[in-house]
Scaffold this active site. Structure first.
Site, PDB file in Angstrom:
ATOM      1  N   GLY A   1       0.825  -1.195   0.000  1.00 18.93           N
ATOM      2  CA  GLY A   1       0.000   0.000   0.000  1.00 18.93           C
ATOM      3  C   GLY A   1       0.859   1.245   0.000  1.00 18.93           C
ATOM      4  O   GLY A   1       2.004   1.213   0.474  1.00 18.93           O
TER       5      GLY A   1
ATOM      6  N   GLN B   1       3.042   9.970   1.077  1.00 18.08           N
ATOM      7  CA  GLN B   1       4.329   9.256   1.109  1.00 18.08           C
ATOM      8  C   GLN B   1       5.198   9.580  -0.102  1.00 18.08           C
ATOM      9  O   GLN B   1       6.388   9.272  -0.099  1.00 18.08           O
ATOM     10  CB  GLN B   1       4.107   7.743   1.186  1.00 18.08           C
ATOM     11  CG  GLN B   1       3.507   7.303   2.516  1.00 18.08           C
ATOM     12  CD  GLN B   1       3.350   5.802   2.559  1.00 18.08           C
ATOM     13  OE1 GLN B   1       2.379   5.258   2.065  1.00 18.08           O
ATOM     14  NE2 GLN B   1       4.327   5.121   3.123  1.00 18.08           N
TER      15      GLN B   1
ATOM     16  N   CYS C   1       5.756  -0.033   7.299  1.00 20.53           N
ATOM     17  CA  CYS C   1       5.403   1.111   6.452  1.00 20.53           C
ATOM     18  C   CYS C   1       6.617   1.468   5.609  1.00 20.53           C
ATOM     19  O   CYS C   1       7.735   1.487   6.130  1.00 20.53           O
ATOM     20  CB  CYS C   1       5.017   2.287   7.350  1.00 20.53           C
ATOM     21  SG  CYS C   1       4.607   3.795   6.453  1.00 20.53           S
ATOM     22  N   LEU C   2       6.394   1.740   4.333  1.00 23.83           N
ATOM     23  CA  LEU C   2       7.516   2.104   3.461  1.00 23.83           C
ATOM     24  C   LEU C   2       8.186   3.396   3.923  1.00 23.83           C
ATOM     25  O   LEU C   2       9.332   3.652   3.577  1.00 23.83           O
ATOM     26  CB  LEU C   2       7.033   2.241   2.008  1.00 23.83           C
ATOM     27  CG  LEU C   2       6.556   0.941   1.348  1.00 23.83           C
ATOM     28  CD1 LEU C   2       5.945   1.221  -0.015  1.00 23.83           C
ATOM     29  CD2 LEU C   2       7.696  -0.063   1.235  1.00 23.83           C
TER      30      LEU C   2
ATOM     31  N   HIS D   1      -4.429   1.334   7.427  1.00 27.46           N
ATOM     32  CA  HIS D   1      -3.095   1.953   7.471  1.00 27.46           C
ATOM     33  C   HIS D   1      -2.986   3.109   6.472  1.00 27.46           C
ATOM     34  O   HIS D   1      -2.547   4.207   6.819  1.00 27.46           O
ATOM     35  CB  HIS D   1      -2.055   0.863   7.177  1.00 27.46           C
ATOM     36  CG  HIS D   1      -0.639   1.333   7.128  1.00 27.46           C
ATOM     37  ND1 HIS D   1       0.308   0.918   8.034  1.00 27.46           N
ATOM     38  CD2 HIS D   1       0.004   2.186   6.281  1.00 27.46           C
ATOM     39  CE1 HIS D   1       1.461   1.508   7.749  1.00 27.46           C
ATOM     40  NE2 HIS D   1       1.300   2.269   6.682  1.00 27.46           N
ATOM     41  N   GLU D   2      -3.413   2.850   5.232  1.00 30.38           N
ATOM     42  CA  GLU D   2      -3.270   3.880   4.187  1.00 30.38           C
ATOM     43  C   GLU D   2      -4.196   5.063   4.436  1.00 30.38           C
ATOM     44  O   GLU D   2      -3.820   6.216   4.214  1.00 30.38           O
ATOM     45  CB  GLU D   2      -3.518   3.281   2.794  1.00 30.38           C
ATOM     46  CG  GLU D   2      -2.578   2.162   2.389  1.00 30.38           C
ATOM     47  CD  GLU D   2      -1.111   2.474   2.616  1.00 30.38           C
ATOM     48  OE1 GLU D   2      -0.700   3.639   2.486  1.00 30.38           O
ATOM     49  OE2 GLU D   2      -0.361   1.540   2.947  1.00 30.38           O
TER      50      GLU D   2
ATOM     51  N   HIS E   1      -2.811   7.550   6.842  1.00 30.72           N
ATOM     52  CA  HIS E   1      -1.798   8.450   6.270  1.00 30.72           C
ATOM     53  C   HIS E   1      -2.444   9.759   5.791  1.00 30.72           C
ATOM     54  O   HIS E   1      -1.828  10.817   5.862  1.00 30.72           O
ATOM     55  CB  HIS E   1      -1.125   7.790   5.055  1.00 30.72           C
ATOM     56  CG  HIS E   1       0.068   6.943   5.376  1.00 30.72           C
ATOM     57  ND1 HIS E   1       1.214   7.451   5.949  1.00 30.72           N
ATOM     58  CD2 HIS E   1       0.315   5.627   5.174  1.00 30.72           C
ATOM     59  CE1 HIS E   1       2.109   6.476   6.086  1.00 30.72           C
ATOM     60  NE2 HIS E   1       1.582   5.359   5.637  1.00 30.72           N
TER      61      HIS E   1
HETATM   62 ZN    ZN Z   1       2.504   3.552   5.652  1.00 24.51          ZN
END
Ligand code: ZN
Length: 164
Positions: A46, A51, A89-90, A131-132, A135
């Site tokens: 995701g 991000q 998380c990236l 999660h997304e 953000h």
């Molecule tokens: Zn994330």
């Protein structure tokens, strides 16, 4: 299509609330295409627009079928059940923590042309939607954890999952 740089924790762009998308134009399409390329390159499940440094309400989520879904202006319309598992998380590279999330969610979102649709996810996909979407309101999963998992803990968890 292009790979964009993924912003990491500590950059204030990750703590800001994103604005609604109002123009379903070429610029949005390029953003979504680039986000998909960036997500594939990073081998993630995701990615949210902040991000890649864009404060707009758009995310990409890999669904239960392994396809990349584009969700513009997404909202959670149902959350039920509970699951606890490791989450990463990236934007927080190489780290994981145990997070409790709903086990089943439904979301309502617009596609790249502005049409509304509904989607649902269970288990990892439900976790990913939650999660997304966080953000987009400037929140990271690390706010839900006391500490990061050690490598040994993560390995033990993954080994136990494989045995199931
Ligand atoms: Zn994330």
């Amino acid at each position: 299509m292009a790979i964009r740089r993924i912003v990491v924790q500590g950059d204030s762009v990750l703590n800001k609330r994103c604005r609604q998308v109002t123009d379903f134009n070429k610029r949005l399409h390029t953003l979504l295409d680039d986000m998909k390329d960036t997500l594939a390159e990073a081998n993630g499940v995701g990615l949210a627009a902040p991000q890649v440094g864009v404060l707009r309400r758009a995310v990409i989520v890999v669904n239960d079928e392994g396809e990349m879904m584009e969700l513009v202006n997404p909202e959670l319309i149902l959350q039920e059940g509970e699951q606890t598992g490791p989450e990463g998380c990236l934007s927080v590279p190489g780290k994981y923590g145990m997070v409790t999330r709903p086990d089943h969610v439904k979301v309502r979102a617009q596609d790249r042309y502005g049409s509304w649709f509904e989607a649902e996810g269970r288990e990892l996909t439900a976790r990913c939607f939650c999660h997304e979407l966080e953000h987009l309101d400037g929140h990271l999963y690390v706010e839900h954890i006391d500490r990061f998992l050690t490598e040994e803990e993560l390995e033990a968890y993954n080994a136990a999952q494989e045995e199931e």
